[in-house]
Scaffold this motif. Structure first.
Motif, PDB file in Angstrom:
ATOM      1  N   GLU A   1       0.825  -1.205   0.000  1.00  0.00           N
ATOM      2  CA  GLU A   1       0.000   0.000   0.000  1.00  0.00           C
ATOM      3  C   GLU A   1       0.864   1.263   0.000  1.00  0.00           C
ATOM      4  O   GLU A   1       0.593   2.217  -0.712  1.00  0.00           O
ATOM      5  CB  GLU A   1      -0.934   0.010   1.217  1.00  0.00           C
ATOM      6  N   ARG A   2       1.910   1.258   0.839  1.00  0.00           N
ATOM      7  CA  ARG A   2       2.874   2.350   0.907  1.00  0.00           C
ATOM      8  C   ARG A   2       4.216   1.791   1.344  1.00  0.00           C
ATOM      9  O   ARG A   2       4.290   0.718   1.948  1.00  0.00           O
ATOM     10  CB  ARG A   2       2.432   3.432   1.918  1.00  0.00           C
ATOM     11  N   MET A   3       5.266   2.539   1.073  1.00  0.00           N
ATOM     12  CA  MET A   3       6.592   2.085   1.455  1.00  0.00           C
ATOM     13  C   MET A   3       6.718   1.902   2.962  1.00  0.00           C
ATOM     14  O   MET A   3       7.439   1.021   3.433  1.00  0.00           O
ATOM     15  CB  MET A   3       7.641   3.086   0.959  1.00  0.00           C
ATOM     16  N   ASN A   4       6.023   2.721   3.731  1.00  0.00           N
ATOM     17  CA  ASN A   4       6.169   2.664   5.188  1.00  0.00           C
ATOM     18  C   ASN A   4       5.061   1.867   5.869  1.00  0.00           C
ATOM     19  O   ASN A   4       4.811   2.029   7.062  1.00  0.00           O
ATOM     20  CB  ASN A   4       6.244   4.074   5.775  1.00  0.00           C
ATOM     21  N   VAL A   5       4.389   0.985   5.105  1.00  0.00           N
ATOM     22  CA  VAL A   5       3.336   0.132   5.647  1.00  0.00           C
ATOM     23  C   VAL A   5       3.667  -1.319   5.323  1.00  0.00           C
ATOM     24  O   VAL A   5       4.023  -1.641   4.174  1.00  0.00           O
ATOM     25  CB  VAL A   5       1.951   0.495   5.066  1.00  0.00           C
ATOM     26  N   ILE A   6       3.591  -2.189   6.307  1.00  0.00           N
ATOM     27  CA  ILE A   6       3.754  -3.623   6.051  1.00  0.00           C
ATOM     28  C   ILE A   6       2.642  -4.074   5.104  1.00  0.00           C
ATOM     29  O   ILE A   6       1.456  -3.819   5.371  1.00  0.00           O
ATOM     30  CB  ILE A   6       3.714  -4.416   7.366  1.00  0.00           C
ATOM     31  N   ALA A   7       3.018  -4.725   4.025  1.00  0.00           N
ATOM     32  CA  ALA A   7       2.050  -5.019   2.957  1.00  0.00           C
ATOM     33  C   ALA A   7       0.935  -5.932   3.436  1.00  0.00           C
ATOM     34  O   ALA A   7       1.185  -7.008   3.982  1.00  0.00           O
ATOM     35  CB  ALA A   7       2.763  -5.655   1.772  1.00  0.00           C
ATOM     36  N   GLN A   8      -0.292  -5.503   3.190  1.00  0.00           N
ATOM     37  CA  GLN A   8      -1.469  -6.297   3.567  1.00  0.00           C
ATOM     38  C   GLN A   8      -1.892  -7.246   2.452  1.00  0.00           C
ATOM     39  O   GLN A   8      -2.508  -8.280   2.717  1.00  0.00           O
ATOM     40  CB  GLN A   8      -2.635  -5.368   3.926  1.00  0.00           C
ATOM     41  N   LYS A   9      -1.546  -6.910   1.189  1.00  0.00           N
ATOM     42  CA  LYS A   9      -1.968  -7.764   0.074  1.00  0.00           C
ATOM     43  C   LYS A   9      -0.886  -7.788  -0.997  1.00  0.00           C
ATOM     44  O   LYS A   9      -0.227  -6.777  -1.275  1.00  0.00           O
ATOM     45  CB  LYS A   9      -3.281  -7.267  -0.524  1.00  0.00           C
ATOM     46  N   CYS A  10      -0.720  -8.962  -1.601  1.00  0.00           N
ATOM     47  CA  CYS A  10       0.199  -9.133  -2.723  1.00  0.00           C
ATOM     48  C   CYS A  10      -0.400 -10.146  -3.683  1.00  0.00           C
ATOM     49  O   CYS A  10      -0.853 -11.220  -3.254  1.00  0.00           O
ATOM     50  CB  CYS A  10       1.576  -9.589  -2.243  1.00  0.00           C
ATOM     51  N   LEU A  11      -0.410  -9.803  -4.967  1.00  0.00           N
ATOM     52  CA  LEU A  11      -0.971 -10.671  -6.001  1.00  0.00           C
ATOM     53  C   LEU A  11       0.144 -11.206  -6.881  1.00  0.00           C
ATOM     54  O   LEU A  11       1.058 -10.470  -7.275  1.00  0.00           O
ATOM     55  CB  LEU A  11      -1.975  -9.903  -6.864  1.00  0.00           C
ATOM     56  N   LEU A  12       0.074 -12.486  -7.186  1.00  0.00           N
ATOM     57  CA  LEU A  12       1.090 -13.137  -8.014  1.00  0.00           C
ATOM     58  C   LEU A  12       0.420 -13.956  -9.106  1.00  0.00           C
ATOM     59  O   LEU A  12      -0.432 -14.804  -8.822  1.00  0.00           O
ATOM     60  CB  LEU A  12       1.964 -14.063  -7.144  1.00  0.00           C
TER      61      LEU A  12
END
Length: 390
Positions: free
Chosen positions: A258-269
């Protein structure tokens, strides 16, 4: 019929997929067929068109796809749809994959008919091969409109190696879900969806390292293929064997965060895997789903590896290669997918054999050598002149 000129004219008729509109090139091919006395019919959905023999015999099928992958103008010596001809090659998108093969098939058919031979063949020039669409060969097989006993597909291959098998395909869309948090806590704390995706790719490397059971024919055709593949890609024989005998994987599209300073909540592969002989694709899917037990795994496309045991068609093509090149052919396999898999699923013997510069496949400055067009035409003429009656 001039095979070089016909190939050039086909390249000039744009048929990129997407969008997959093939009505113009199919109309042109129907005119060619009418001119040599072959009755055909057009089967269309909108501007997606296919050309079939008018009265299907379902004995021996000649096949090619007429859609091509897109091409940007950047980097081409000549415009990608110019069909430019010099003393050695025909240039342009689709010249190798596979309008050159279509041109060679029709030129050979025209010449044997002119010699008074009426080969017992059906024609199928189809769309939707490049874009995983549903209105090409797969459609005609599912609707039971095409059920040939044997099929020659003019896909580009090495000159001395007709292709009798291809690896399977598994395409997955995977949604990794993490827990949003402040970036300063990671990696001591936090559950990043992006890190999950990276960890899964390490698991894919483990899958790639596995060896699978095969039979003597599979070992033989892989061995036959490694030399040509090594030369084509400038790699070692061991690397060629790995490409053909192991699960390959490619993370084609990955996006997340979501942002560089946020631990990612979602990732699509989006993951493309190619499946070797001996690997059960259903078991592989279950393994992946078990490994990703808390992750959404959607299967986008699946096809098992296929292989045609050498029979009448393979013998004809190999005999034609010997007659034209004076060298013994060695049937091989490919890591890529084609329409052959749909026909092998119904028990047809399928051989891919056609002209093309495989190093330029889907690439800038795609071209087909003129000598390969002429040699393939001669091989096809040998095949067409010796097909047994139904």
């Amino acid at each position: 019929m001039d095979v070089t000129r016909l190939c050039s004219e086909l390249v000039k008729i744009r048929s990129e997929n997407p969008p997959g509109y093939t009505d113009e090139v199919i109309s042109y091919l129907q005119e060619i067929c009418s001119g040599i006395g072959v009755d055909t019919k057009v089967v269309s959905q909108g501007r997606k068109s296919n050309l079939l023999s008018k009265d299907i015999q379902n004995h021996f099928l000649l096949c090619g796809h007429v859609d091509v992958v897109p091409a940007l103008d950047d980097g081409w010596i000549n415009p990608p749809y110019s069909g430019f001809i010099d003393e050695t090659c025909v240039y342009g998108r689709g010249s190798t994959d596979m309008k050159g093969g279509v041109a060679a098939l029709l030129s050979a058919l025209a010449e044997v008919i002119d010699r008074g031979i009426d080969p017992p063949v059906d024609l199928a020039f189809v769309c939707d091969e490049e874009g995983n669409g549903d209105f090409g060969m797969e459609y005609f097989v599912q609707k039971r409109l095409l059920r040939p006993k044997a099929c020659l597909i003019a896909e580009p291959t090495p000159e001395l190696s007709p292709v009798i098998g291809e690896k399977g395909v598994l395409r997955l869309h995977i949604t990794f879900t993490g827990d949003a948090g402040h970036a300063s806590l990671h990696p001591v704390l936090g559950n990043s969806a992006i890190v999950q995706a990276c960890s899964f790719l390490e698991y894919c490397e483990n899958i790639h390292s596995r060896r699978w059971l095969d039979d003597p024919l599979v070992r033989e055709v892989i061995e036959n293929t490694t030399q040509s593949l090594s030369a084509l890609l400038s790699i070692t024989k061991e690397q060629s064997t790995a490409i053909l005998s192991r699960v390959s994987y490619n993370p084609g599209i990955i996006s997340g965060g979501e942002r560089m300073n946020v631990i990612a909540q979602k990732c699509l592969l989006d993951l493309d895997m190619r499946i070797p002989w001996g690997c059960d694709v259903d078991s592989l899917i279950r393994d992946i789903q078990t490994h990703l037990s808390d992750t959404q795994v959607d299967v986008m496309d699946v096809a098992k590896p296929t292989l045609s045991r050498p029979g009448m068609l393979c013998d004809l093509v190999c005999a034609g290669i010997l007659a034209v090149h004076g060298k013994k052919a060695k049937p091989g396999v490919t890591q890529a997918a084609s329409d052959a898999r749909h026909l092998r699923e119904i028990g047809a013997e399928v051989v891919n054999y056609g002209p093309g510069d495989l190093s330029r496949l889907h690439a800038v400055n795609e071209c087909v050598p003129i000598h390969m067009l002429e040699h393939c035409k001669d091989v096809y003429m040998h095949v067409l002149s010796h097909i047994p009656s139904p």
